[in-house]
Design a protein around this motif. Structure first.
Motif, PDB file in Angstrom:
ATOM      1  N   GLU A   1       0.826  -1.201   0.000  1.00 27.40           N
ATOM      2  CA  GLU A   1       0.000   0.000   0.000  1.00 27.40           C
ATOM      3  C   GLU A   1       0.867   1.261   0.000  1.00 27.40           C
ATOM      4  N   HIS A   2       0.347   2.291  -0.672  1.00 28.00           N
ATOM      5  CA  HIS A   2       1.009   3.606  -0.656  1.00 28.00           C
ATOM      6  C   HIS A   2      -0.089   4.638  -0.468  1.00 28.00           C
ATOM      7  N   HIS A   3       0.002   5.418   0.616  1.00 33.14           N
ATOM      8  CA  HIS A   3      -1.049   6.370   0.960  1.00 33.14           C
ATOM      9  C   HIS A   3      -0.656   7.775   0.518  1.00 33.14           C
ATOM     10  N   TRP A  57      -5.839  11.078   1.579  1.00 30.17           N
ATOM     11  CA  TRP A  57      -6.881  10.118   1.961  1.00 30.17           C
ATOM     12  C   TRP A  57      -6.960   8.934   1.014  1.00 30.17           C
ATOM     13  N   GLU A  58      -6.177   8.962  -0.028  1.00 30.71           N
ATOM     14  CA  GLU A  58      -6.252   7.917  -1.047  1.00 30.71           C
ATOM     15  C   GLU A  58      -5.213   6.827  -0.787  1.00 30.71           C
ATOM     16  N   THR A  59      -5.596   5.612  -1.135  1.00 34.46           N
ATOM     17  CA  THR A  59      -4.688   4.464  -1.021  1.00 34.46           C
ATOM     18  C   THR A  59      -4.380   3.936  -2.415  1.00 34.46           C
ATOM     19  N   HIS A  60      -3.115   3.847  -2.723  1.00 40.75           N
ATOM     20  CA  HIS A  60      -2.674   3.270  -3.983  1.00 40.75           C
ATOM     21  C   HIS A  60      -1.881   2.000  -3.681  1.00 40.75           C
TER      22      HIS A  60
END
Length: 274
Positions: A68-70, A73-76
């Motif tokens: 995960e990469h934050h 507020w978005e998570t990629h």
């Protein structure tokens, strides 16, 4: 008497040859220093795509199975090729080869989500077919708002033995025969996805249908009703072909990250580079 044009031409040719030899030596030394790091990069990509190909026949990979990469507020998610781009290491890989790998990784991971769309359409078809089971189909979720789809053809009996199988088999030929063989043993049969906990689960009890061969055939026909069935099988074949082609390129690079002709061409270009 000195032939000055010939002398000067020879001198220039000698200087150019010496310069090319010098630059080629420097370039070869640098490439040799980078060789181990480049080999490791290409090997890691090779293993990654071998895994993606293998999983196309069982549990296709999805984005959220990777790091995960934050961002705010978005998570990629960062699967290996995307992570290489994110960290800037893509500059060490041949540009055309890296772009091919990045696009293929994206398409394979999208395939994993499309398979789950197929599961939804399959469950819709089974749940809406009133003639398939003589016993009611129970649908339920976990009661906590989590996405969950459970179908159970319940004949009211408790079974202590049964077979658990992959829901992905519905996208492969011969699912009817697989169901008939499994239920012929007298126990229950459960199909599920690869999530933990499951988001799609189908359980069939032996007494929930009238005639096993007819039932198995009906299930197989239902599995192919969705337009996604043919689309996904076509995609899977195409993805395997593309992965095989990329694996060949990565294998060559893993053995020899910078071929001699690239070193020579690079050295020649460096001479005229400002």
């Amino acid at each position: 008497m000195i032939d000055w044009p010939t002398f000067l031409a020879g001198l220039v040719a000698s200087l150019i040859a010496a310069l090319v030899t010098f630059v080629l030596g420097v370039k070869s030394g640098k490439n040799q220093t980078d060789r181990q790091r480049l080999q490791e990069m290409y090997r890691s990509l090779l293993v990654h795509f071998q895994d993606l190909k293998e999983r196309l026949d069982s549990y296709p990979r999805r984005w959220e199975q990777y790091e995960e990469h934050h961002v705010g507020w978005e998570t990629h998610y960062l699967p290996p090729v995307k992570k290489m781009e994110h960290e800037g290491n893509s500059v060490y890989i041949k540009a055309r080869l890296f772009n091919e790998a990045l696009e293929l990784e994206r398409d394979v991971l999208k395939f994993g989500y499309d398979v789950e769309r197929y599961y939804d359409s399959l469950f819709d078809a089974i749940a809406s077919n009133e003639s398939l089971f003589k016993a009611p189909i129970d649908t339920s979720n976990d009661g906590r708002g989590r996405k969950c789809r459970r179908l159970k053809a319940n004949d009211g009996q408790n079974y202590t033995t049964g077979i658990s199988s992959r829901l992905f088999y519905f996208l492969q030929p011969g699912i009817g025969k697989r169901i008939e063989d499994a239920l012929g043993s007298g126990g229950y049969l459960t199909f599920h996805d690869d999530r933990n906990p499951y988001e799609h689960e189908l359980t069939i009890n032996p007494g929930s249908y009238d005639d096993l061969p007819t039932f198995a055939q009906q299930i197989e026909l239902l599995s192919r009703e969705s337009g996604l069935y043919d689309e996904l099988n076509s995609q899977r074949t195409s993805l395997k072909t593309r992965i095989d082609a990329l694996i060949k390129k990565l294998s060559r690079r893993a053995k020899e990250p910078v071929p001699f002709w690239e070193t020579f061409a690079g050295a020649f270009i460096d001479i005229f580079r400002p």
